[in-house]
Design a protein around this motif. Structure first.
Motif, PDB file in Angstrom:
ATOM      1  N   TRP A   6     -35.245   3.063 -43.819  1.00 49.94           N
ATOM      2  CA  TRP A   6     -34.739   2.341 -42.647  1.00 49.94           C
ATOM      3  C   TRP A   6     -35.401   2.851 -41.382  1.00 49.94           C
ATOM      4  O   TRP A   6     -35.338   4.025 -41.064  1.00 49.94           O
ATOM      5  CB  TRP A   6     -33.227   2.506 -42.557  1.00 49.94           C
ATOM      6  N   TYR A  60     -28.543  -7.932 -42.247  1.00 51.33           N
ATOM      7  CA  TYR A  60     -29.638  -7.438 -43.079  1.00 51.33           C
ATOM      8  C   TYR A  60     -29.114  -6.521 -44.181  1.00 51.33           C
ATOM      9  O   TYR A  60     -29.410  -6.697 -45.365  1.00 51.33           O
ATOM     10  CB  TYR A  60     -30.642  -6.702 -42.188  1.00 51.33           C
ATOM     11  N   TRP A  61     -28.309  -5.531 -43.770  1.00 49.77           N
ATOM     12  CA  TRP A  61     -27.856  -4.547 -44.755  1.00 49.77           C
ATOM     13  C   TRP A  61     -26.783  -5.089 -45.680  1.00 49.77           C
ATOM     14  O   TRP A  61     -26.639  -4.628 -46.819  1.00 49.77           O
ATOM     15  CB  TRP A  61     -27.436  -3.251 -44.081  1.00 49.77           C
ATOM     16  N   ARG A  64     -29.006  -6.635 -48.283  1.00 47.78           N
ATOM     17  CA  ARG A  64     -29.674  -5.591 -49.065  1.00 47.78           C
ATOM     18  C   ARG A  64     -28.677  -4.832 -49.953  1.00 47.78           C
ATOM     19  O   ARG A  64     -29.025  -4.399 -51.053  1.00 47.78           O
ATOM     20  CB  ARG A  64     -30.395  -4.590 -48.149  1.00 47.78           C
ATOM     21  N   ALA A  65     -27.428  -4.688 -49.503  1.00 46.84           N
ATOM     22  CA  ALA A  65     -26.424  -3.941 -50.261  1.00 46.84           C
ATOM     23  C   ALA A  65     -26.084  -4.602 -51.590  1.00 46.84           C
ATOM     24  O   ALA A  65     -25.642  -3.927 -52.520  1.00 46.84           O
ATOM     25  CB  ALA A  65     -25.149  -3.780 -49.427  1.00 46.84           C
TER      26      ALA A  65
END
Length: 135
Positions: A6, A60-61, A64-65
């Motif tokens: 990150w 975003y996360w 992605r998670a």
């Protein structure tokens, strides 16, 4: 930023690039409609110019998670969260009749200069600010 490391500054740069491109395209559309709409484009640019891009990072996360990869499409989706927030802020300032946000004139106040010679300039500036908030 295709690695799993990150890098907040790199992510912010990617989101800012998407937002700048969007605002430039909107400015072109405004100019095609009427060059007098240039101040509206300027306020749209101002509405998305600053920020930590936390909403974009959450989007975003969140993606992605659940095991999904980084992509340009994901960054565009994340940037859209910043547009939603910017619109809400412009409309909130209208509702509250706030003169300043972060020490700068709010959209409806800044746009008064663009319409100061028109009848009902205050109402016209508020209407233009509504356009900023729906772009």
């Amino acid at each position: 930023m295709t690695s799993d490391r990150w890098e907040p500054a790199a992510f912010k740069t990617r989101v800012d690039h998407v937002l700048r491109r969007f605002v430039a395209e909107e400015a072109e559309r405004f100019a095609e409609i009427d060059p007098a709409l240039e101040p509206v484009a300027g306020q749209l640019e101002a509405a998305v110019a600053d920020g930590k891009r936390l909403r974009a990072a959450f989007c975003y996360w969140g993606w992605r998670a659940v095991g999904q990869p980084d992509s340009d499409a994901l960054v565009r989706a994340a940037a859209s969260m910043e547009l939603v927030h910017a619109a809400a802020v412009v409309h909130d300032d209208l509702i509250d009749d706030s003169p300043l946000r972060h020490g700068r004139p709010t959209a409806h106040i800044a746009l008064r200069g663009a319409v100061r010679r028109r009848p009902r300039a205050v109402a016209a500036a508020r209407s233009l600010a509504m356009l900023v908030g729906i772009c």
